[in-house]
Each structure stands twice: as structure tokens, then as C-alpha cells.
Design an enzyme around this catalytic site. Structure first.
Site, PDB file in Angstrom:
ATOM      1  N   GLY A 214      85.100 119.670  52.860  1.00 15.15           N
ATOM      2  CA  GLY A 214      86.050 120.106  51.842  1.00 15.15           C
ATOM      3  C   GLY A 214      85.645 121.387  51.123  1.00 15.15           C
ATOM      4  O   GLY A 214      86.476 122.058  50.514  1.00 15.15           O
ATOM      5  N   CYS A 276      89.569 106.236  49.920  1.00 19.62           N
ATOM      6  CA  CYS A 276      90.270 105.038  49.462  1.00 19.62           C
ATOM      7  C   CYS A 276      91.207 104.485  50.531  1.00 19.62           C
ATOM      8  O   CYS A 276      92.119 103.722  50.228  1.00 19.62           O
ATOM      9  CB  CYS A 276      91.024 105.324  48.167  1.00 19.62           C
ATOM     10  N   ASN A 280      91.935 104.762  57.401  1.00 21.33           N
ATOM     11  CA  ASN A 280      92.000 103.379  57.867  1.00 21.33           C
ATOM     12  C   ASN A 280      93.426 102.891  58.055  1.00 21.33           C
ATOM     13  O   ASN A 280      93.745 102.274  59.070  1.00 21.33           O
ATOM     14  CB  ASN A 280      91.247 102.464  56.890  1.00 21.33           C
ATOM     15  N   ARG A 441      91.539 102.802  43.965  1.00 23.86           N
ATOM     16  CA  ARG A 441      90.648 101.639  43.844  1.00 23.86           C
ATOM     17  C   ARG A 441      90.734 101.132  42.415  1.00 23.86           C
ATOM     18  O   ARG A 441      90.299 101.806  41.492  1.00 23.86           O
ATOM     19  CB  ARG A 441      89.199 102.042  44.137  1.00 23.86           C
TER      20      ARG A 441
HETATM   21  P1  GTP Z   1      89.028 110.813  52.723  1.00 27.25           P
HETATM   22  O1  GTP Z   1      88.751 111.245  54.117  1.00 27.25           O
HETATM   23  O2  GTP Z   1      87.876 111.025  51.807  1.00 27.25           O
HETATM   24  O3  GTP Z   1      90.277 111.428  52.175  1.00 27.25           O
HETATM   25  O4  GTP Z   1      89.145 109.210  52.734  1.00 27.25           O
HETATM   26  P2  GTP Z   1      90.268 108.175  53.201  1.00 27.25           P
HETATM   27  O5  GTP Z   1      91.247 107.975  52.115  1.00 27.25           O
HETATM   28  O6  GTP Z   1      90.778 108.533  54.525  1.00 27.25           O
HETATM   29  O7  GTP Z   1      89.440 106.801  53.293  1.00 27.25           O
HETATM   30  P3  GTP Z   1      88.977 105.953  54.555  1.00 27.25           P
HETATM   31  O8  GTP Z   1      90.118 105.361  55.295  1.00 27.25           O
HETATM   32  O9  GTP Z   1      88.023 106.756  55.336  1.00 27.25           O
HETATM   33  O10 GTP Z   1      88.219 104.748  53.845  1.00 27.25           O
HETATM   34  C1  GTP Z   1      87.119 104.962  52.991  1.00 27.25           C
HETATM   35  C2  GTP Z   1      86.323 103.697  52.825  1.00 27.25           C
HETATM   36  O11 GTP Z   1      87.141 102.659  52.287  1.00 27.25           O
HETATM   37  C3  GTP Z   1      85.766 103.164  54.151  1.00 27.25           C
HETATM   38  O12 GTP Z   1      84.437 102.757  53.947  1.00 27.25           O
HETATM   39  C4  GTP Z   1      86.650 101.992  54.461  1.00 27.25           C
HETATM   40  O13 GTP Z   1      85.951 100.983  55.154  1.00 27.25           O
HETATM   41  C5  GTP Z   1      87.083 101.503  53.074  1.00 27.25           C
HETATM   42  N1  GTP Z   1      88.440 100.881  53.134  1.00 27.25           N
HETATM   43  C6  GTP Z   1      89.542 101.419  53.700  1.00 27.25           C
HETATM   44  N2  GTP Z   1      90.600 100.562  53.612  1.00 27.25           N
HETATM   45  C7  GTP Z   1      90.139  99.468  52.982  1.00 27.25           C
HETATM   46  C8  GTP Z   1      90.747  98.225  52.591  1.00 27.25           C
HETATM   47  O14 GTP Z   1      91.927  97.965  52.833  1.00 27.25           O
HETATM   48  N3  GTP Z   1      89.956  97.333  51.938  1.00 27.25           N
HETATM   49  C9  GTP Z   1      88.627  97.592  51.668  1.00 27.25           C
HETATM   50  N4  GTP Z   1      87.936  96.668  51.028  1.00 27.25           N
HETATM   51  N5  GTP Z   1      88.029  98.748  52.020  1.00 27.25           N
HETATM   52  C10 GTP Z   1      88.763  99.674  52.666  1.00 27.25           C
HETATM   53  C1  SPV Z   2      88.404 114.155  50.849  1.00 22.57           C
HETATM   54  O1  SPV Z   2      87.398 114.235  50.134  1.00 22.57           O
HETATM   55  O2  SPV Z   2      89.531 113.839  50.402  1.00 22.57           O
HETATM   56  C2  SPV Z   2      88.300 114.426  52.289  1.00 22.57           C
HETATM   57  C3  SPV Z   2      87.070 115.001  52.792  1.00 22.57           C
HETATM   58  O3  SPV Z   2      89.259 114.240  53.023  1.00 22.57           O
HETATM   59  S1  SPV Z   2      87.026 116.700  52.435  1.00 22.57           S
HETATM   60  O4  SPV Z   2      87.579 117.422  53.576  1.00 22.57           O
HETATM   61  O5  SPV Z   2      85.635 117.042  52.266  1.00 22.57           O
HETATM   62  O6  SPV Z   2      87.784 116.996  51.273  1.00 22.57           O
END
Ligand code: GTP
Ligand code: SPV
Ligand code: MN
Length: 642
Positions: A214, A276, A280, A441
């Protein structure tokens, strides 16, 4: 006239081969940064393969076993102080601090340029400056924009090649006179002198002393969300009637995916803060009562879009070409489609964009065969004869080590490898957005799902979306995170609120908005809701509510389903109807303090942050509609908790 520089003939002739309209800028940057050479990234794979090989030779990349992840898969370690976004050093530089607003750090453009000119002076000595073209996806969509990033980091180039559309970059840039520019140097990786700066008026960003996603991958947050976000704001402000075509009108920090019911497809955008659950939810698999339906992926982090003429709906697409995913927690249980992408890479993708690049996991060496391991992968820590393991700091460790993979360890991979990627991914019209999910969260307050009674109420709740800290940004605290976009709205948040309030005027058939929360915890801190694949059961309930099949109950935070509307059969965490009933409504205690908390937050948006406002932009009045919604919320809470 060509400005006077002291550049070598070789550099001069490379620059002379660039499109005419960008030569002066590149020359000026090269003159300041003083690289030994300048190399134009062509967009073709052979050049990237050469850079990967050079990174391997220098020791920056470790090649991983081809039999495990396919060709061109690498492992890298970051500097130990360069593992996440740094919001404290992310700055919006505008003449008027009101244009940056109270949430962003602000600097006068001239002063910031002065400071950066010193830091960039000679920063690329002994290095190559790469000229990287990129275009948001799909390249021929009406809302695509191209830009150029200069960088001295071959690692950044290899990541960009997997993440963004570089292949079509030059083709689009040739005909785009005004192009956004990003200059990046990893510099010395000094934490003290790290800056991620944006000069919206110049369509220009300068970022130094970080090599992390980022902070360093220009087309992603810096350009994709912030600069294009400003462009989208200006375009939408210009738009006076729904049928007017003004180009891109909306950019959000949203995953994009859908549920295919066979006779019908429903498309969701999910605005969840960093770490968050966007990746996933976009790459998971529906289970239990939903197992018969297919979840399809379109994107996992950033969408752009506009209202379609004559149709009145919002059409959106994923503006990226790859994923920069959190590995901790990645597993067959959580996001099987990503695991499948790793296990069964498509040869044509590995040959072109390349294989995954892992950063900061545990490196596993099994008699010379190298792969990676991460926490919560569902796989035991590797041990046994011939196996050696190293943590993200490069120390040899065993299963008992405290420090294994870094919390924000990530993998960069081309999205084309994801097996359930939908063909609409490259549809240049985008797809209609049926549902926008806003989440975060929230261990106590927010119910599993709720739906506001009106558009304005939805905007108010989204502006007050609470979320607990994650490892995606350094030093985070619990906070309100408007539409999951707090670190990325590069303009005044009051204008952002107004823009959202105005959506139905410009988009007569806007998406339905639901708030969701997968993260309620019991008093011992355990999650109450199963999450992951079970989340699609909740989305199915939303679809039934939209179809008028289920009548939901009134709460101050919106309409919520009754326990019988969500099937919990087979779940591991939510096993009783009492547990389900508890997370289907807002927690009363938390709700009582929420009124005062939100009032404080809205006041901060209007008057400046109570703490930590130093160095930030200036606030301005919030739209009255937001205050009206707050008053209505207050009344509802008083009645509900009486
Ligand atoms: P960025 O790439 O930072 O924008 O993140 P993101 O919003 O794509 O989050 P990502 O799906 O990578 O999930 C981040 C963390 O949250 C991981 O460790 C997942 O295992 C956890 N996580 C995702 N969905 C859930 C859920 O429904 N329940 C729980 N308990 N944890 C979750
Ligand atoms: C985030 O932090 O929301 C990400 C990873 O998706 S980054 O590209 O570093 O911003
Ligand atoms: Mn993100």
C-alpha cells in the site's frame, strides 16, 4: 525546449523513446533521483522474468519449488520495519487544508515538494529507474485510467506485473494526454523519512523509503483509491442528471463477487476495512444449506464504476488484475479458491503474469525443496528429518518459536489463476451492483446483518461503521471507518458523505445497502459466529429480504432477521438459537454508549479530531441529513433501551 540536465547519453536516448508527452517529466525525475540507468517496462513477460532472475541472484528472492506452486513463484522478506501501511506518513498536499479534511494528514504542496526534493536527490544512485505503465482494468472500459509509476525497486515492478494491468499500459497512455504520475524510491527504507504523498491537483504522488504494498504499489491505494477517488468525486459533482455520462463516478474499497443461483445471479460489493474479510468473502465457497450455489469472484479490494445510461443502475468492476492477500488464516476452510489457485496454477498465467510472490511467511526447506508455511493454514508446523524452517526475520526456528510468519505477511498473485473468477471480470461495461455490504470488526455492538430503512440512514450507519485494529496498518486503534475507506478518502470526508447521500439522485436504482459483522465475540473473547463459508447463509437471508420473502424486525440500527431466517445447521460456533438470537440484534449495553460515541465522532468530522489532529487537514460542516439521521438514531436507541 528540452530542459538542461546532466543525464548520460544512454539515459537521454531511453527517455527519448517514451511518448513525447511524458519525456520532460521523466527527464526531470531522473535528473533529481540520479539513477545509473533508466529502463522502460514494456509490458511483456520476458523482461519481468529477467528481473525475477536478477532478484534471485541478488538473494532478494528465493525461488520456491515448481512442483508445489508452479513456475516463477518466489519468497521475499521485507525489512523488519517495513511490513504494513503507515497512515501517519500518508499525506494529502492541497493548497487549502479543507480539501484534505480532518481525517487526512495535510501539507502545503510547495513545502512538501521542498522536503521531498531533498530526500529524492540522488536516491537512485547505483540503481535502475524503471518506467512502469499501467491501466486500471478492464483497459477498454469507459472508466479505465492509465498512469505511470517510476520506481527503483525491481520487487515493486514484479509485484505490479501480477497486480495491475501493465500489458495494456502503453497502448492506453499513448492517447491519454493527461496522465497520473507516481514516483517511488525505496530509498534507505528509513522509517523516519518514510512518506507517501499525494498532490491531487498535479495528479502526482511521491512515495519514498518503503517497499510495502500500500505504500509502494502506485496503482493500488495511492492511485486506484486516492487519486481516482478524487476524479470520481469531481465527476459525480459535475453530473446533474442520471443519464449524463461523466466517466468514473465511484471508487470504493470493496471486494466484488456474486452468488449464482442458477436462474439468477446476485452481485455484491463488500466494503470491509483492511484485513476484515474482503479477499475471503470473494474467494470462499458456500457450504451447508448454500452448498448447491456457486460463489464467483470478480475482485477483492477496489472497485470503480458509474451509472449506466438509460438503466439507472450502478455498474462496477474490479480495477485491479491481481490480489495482494493476507496469508495468515488462508486455508481450504476459509478461502478455498485462493488455495486452489496456488495448488493448480494455470500454465498460461504462470508464463505471462507469473506465479505468486510470498512475503514474510515461514520459509520451509525440505531437503532443498523450498515452500512456505503460515499460521492458521490448517497445516501443522512442518518438522521432521531433512526439514529446516526459517521465520520471516530469517532466523532458523522450530515449532516452539514465538515469531513465525509476520501478522501482515502477504501473497501477490494474478487474479486469473483463481478458478471461480467470473468471465464478467473483463466485461468492459462492468456488472450491475445489486448489494453493497458495509462491515468491520465489532466484537460487541453490530449485529450479524442489518438493513437501514432508507438510503440516508444507510449512509449514516456506514459513516459510523466501527472497526477494531488489524495489522494492515502500523499502530492502529479501534475507530470509526467510513465505508471501510478511512485511510483512502483523499478529500474532505464531508464531501464523501454528501457524495454518498447524492447517489440515488444520480443513480436512480442504487444497490441495496446492508451492514454486516462476522466478528461478534463472547465475554471470553471467542468468536460467536462461524464466519467464512457460513457468511453466504447470511447473504442469502439478505437476498430473501430484498425479494420480500422474509419480514425483518426493527432495531435502532436497522432491520434485522429473525433467528428462523438463518439456518445454523452444521455450524461449529453458533450451535444454538439463543446464540444466534444474541448476535442478530445489537448489544443493548454497547448501543447505549454508541449514541454518545457517534455524536463525538460526527463532531470530530465537523470540527477536527479530539486527539491527534495536529498535522491534519481542516474540517467542514457535515451534510444536515447526517445529523438528522443521528437524531433519529438517538431517539430509537432511547426507546429501545428504556
Ligand atoms: P486487505 O487486503 O487488508 O484489504 O484485507 P481483506 O479485507 O481482504 O481481509 P482478508 O479477507 O484477507 O481477511 C483478513 C483476516 O480476517 C484473515 O486472517 C482472515 O482469516 C480473517 N477473516 C476473514 N473473514 C473472516 C470471517 O468471516 N470470520 C473470521 N473470524 N475471520 C475472518
Ligand atoms: C489494505 O491495507 O487495505 C490492503 C493492503 O489491501 S495494501 O495494499 O497495503 O493497502
Ligand atoms: Mn485493502
Amino acid at each position: 525546449m528540452t530542459p538542461q540536465t546532466t543525464l548520460s547519453d544512454a539515459i537521454e536516448s531511453t527517455i527519448a523513446s517514451l511518448p513525447q508527452h511524458m519525456q520532460d517529466w521523466v527527464r526531470k525525475e531522473a535528473d533529481l533521483c540520479k539513477p545509473d540507468s533508466v529502463e522502460i517496462i514494456t509490458g511483456k513477460a520476458d523482461q519481468i522474468i529477467r528481473l525475477e532472475n536478477e532478484l534471485e541472484t541478488s538473494g532478494a528472492y528465493t525461488r520456491l519449488d515448481e512442483d508445489v506452486y508452479g513456475k516463477r513463484c518466489f519468497y521475499a522478506r521485507s525489512d523488519k520495519n517495513d511490513v504494513a501501511r503507515v497512515e501517519e506518513r500518508t499525506v494529502i498536499c492541497t493548497e487549502d487544508p479543507v480539501d484534505a479534511g480532518p481525517l487526512n494528514f495535510w501539507a502545503n504542496p510547495e513545502e512538501m515538494h521542498g522536503k521531498l526534493d531533498k530526500l529524492f536527490d540522488g536516491t537512485m544512485k547505483g540503481r535502475t529507474m524503471y518506467v512502469v505503465p499501467f491501466v486500471t482494468n478492464p483497459a477498454d472500459s469507459q472508466f479505465a485510467t492509465a498512469g505511470v509509476q517510476l520506481t527503483d525497486s525491481a520487487n515493486v515492478v514484479c509485484n505490479l506485473y501480477r497486480m495491475s494491468n501493465l500489458q495494456d499500459g502503453w497502448r492506453i497512455l499513448e492517447k491519454q494526454a493527461r496522465f497520473p504520475r507516481i514516483t517511488h524510491s525505496y530509498g534507505t527504507l528509513s522509517k523516519e523519512d518514510r512518506w507517501i504523498t499525494h498532490f491531487p491537483k498535479e495528479l502526482y504522488c511521491r512515495t519514498i523509503n518503503s517497499d510495502y504494498g500500500g505504500n509502494a504499489l502506485g496503482p493500488k491505494k495511492i492511485f486506484g483509491l486516492r487519486l481516482v477517488g478524487i476524479q470520481a468525486l469531481e465527476n459525480s459533482q459535475k453530473k446533474s442528471q442520471p443519464d449524463e455520462d461523466v466517466g468514473i463516478e465511484l471508487v470504493e474499497h470493496m471486494a466484488l463477487f456474486g452468488i449464482d443461483y442458477g436462474d439468477r445471479r446476485v452481485q455484491f460489493g463488500a466494503a470491509f476495512p483492511s484485513m476484515c474479510g474482503k479477499t475471503n468473502i470473494a474467494t470462499g465457497v458456500a457450504e451447508g444449506p448454500m452448498a448447491q450455489y456457486k460463489v464467483f469472484t470478480l475482485g477483492d479490494d477496489i472497485i470503480g464504476g458509474a451509472t449506466k445510461k438509460g438503466d439507472g443502475r450502478l455498474y462496477v468492476n474490479n480495477i485491479e488484475a491481481g490480489m495482494f492477500g493476507v496469508t495468515r488464516g488462508m486455508s481450504d476452510f476459509a478461502n478455498k479458491m485462493l488455495m486452489e489457485a496456488l495448488r493448480n496454477p494455470k500454465p498460461e498465467v504462470q508464463d505471462c503474469e507469473g506465479g505468486p510472490i510470498f512475503t514474510n511467511q515461514v520459509l520451509v526447506d525440505n531437503n532443498g525443496s523450498k515452500r512456505v508455511w503460515w499460521s492458521e493454514s490448517g497445516e501443522d508446523f512442518p518438522q521432521g528429518d531433512g526439514i529446516t524452517t526459517y521465520n520471516w526475520l530469517g532466523e532458523q526456528i522450530d515449532a516452539s518459536a514465538e515469531e513465525k510468519d509476520q501478522k501482515n505477511a502477504r501473497v501477490t498473485m494474478p487474479i486469473r489463476n483463481v478458478p471461480n473468477l467470473d468471465s464478467d471480470y473483463s466485461n468492459s461495461d462492468g456488472v450491475p451492483l445489486d448489494v453493497a455490504l458495509i462491515g468491520g470488526r465489532s466484537s460487541k455492538l453490530h449485529p450479524l446483518i442489518s438493513r437501514a430503512r432508507s438510503w440516508n440512514e444507510a449512509v449514516y450507519h456506514a459513516l459510523c461503521q466501527f472497526s477494531e485494529p488489524t495489522a494492515a496498518a502500523v499502530g492502529q486503534k479501534p475507530r470509526y471507518d467510513p465505508m471501510a475507506n478511512r485511510p483512502f478518502i483523499a478529500f474532505n470526508v464531508s464531501d464523501y458523505a454528501q457524495k454518498w447521500l447524492d447517489i440515488p439522485k444520480k443513480t436512480p436504482k442504487p444497490p441495496a445497502v446492508f451492514s454486516v459483522n462476522w466478528f461478534r465475540r463472547d465475554d471470553d473473547g471467542n468468536f460467536i459466529w462461524d464466519g467464512f463459508g457460513a457468511n453466504y447463509r447470511v447473504l442469502d437471508a439478505a437476498v430473501r429480504q430484498l425479494d420480500g420473502k422474509d419480514a425483518w424486525l426493527e432495531t435502532p440500527i436497522g432491520l434485522v432477521p429473525k433467528p428462523e431466517h438463518i439456518d445454523i445447521s452444521g455450524l461449529k460456533y453458533t450451535t444454538t438459537n439463543e446464540q444466534l438470537a444474541e448476535i442478530l440484534v445489537p448489544n443493548k449495553e454497547a448501543l447505549k454508549s454508541e449514541v454518545a460515541n457517534r455524536e463525538g465522532w460526527l463532531n470530530e468530522l465537523e470540527n477536527g479530531l479530539e486527539t491527534g489532529s495536529e498535522g491534519r487537514g481542516a474540517p467542514k460542516k457535515l451534510p444536515q441529513a447526517i445529523w438528522d439521521e443521528h437524531e433519529a438514531f438517538k431517539k430509537r436507541v432511547e426507546e429501545y433501551t428504556a
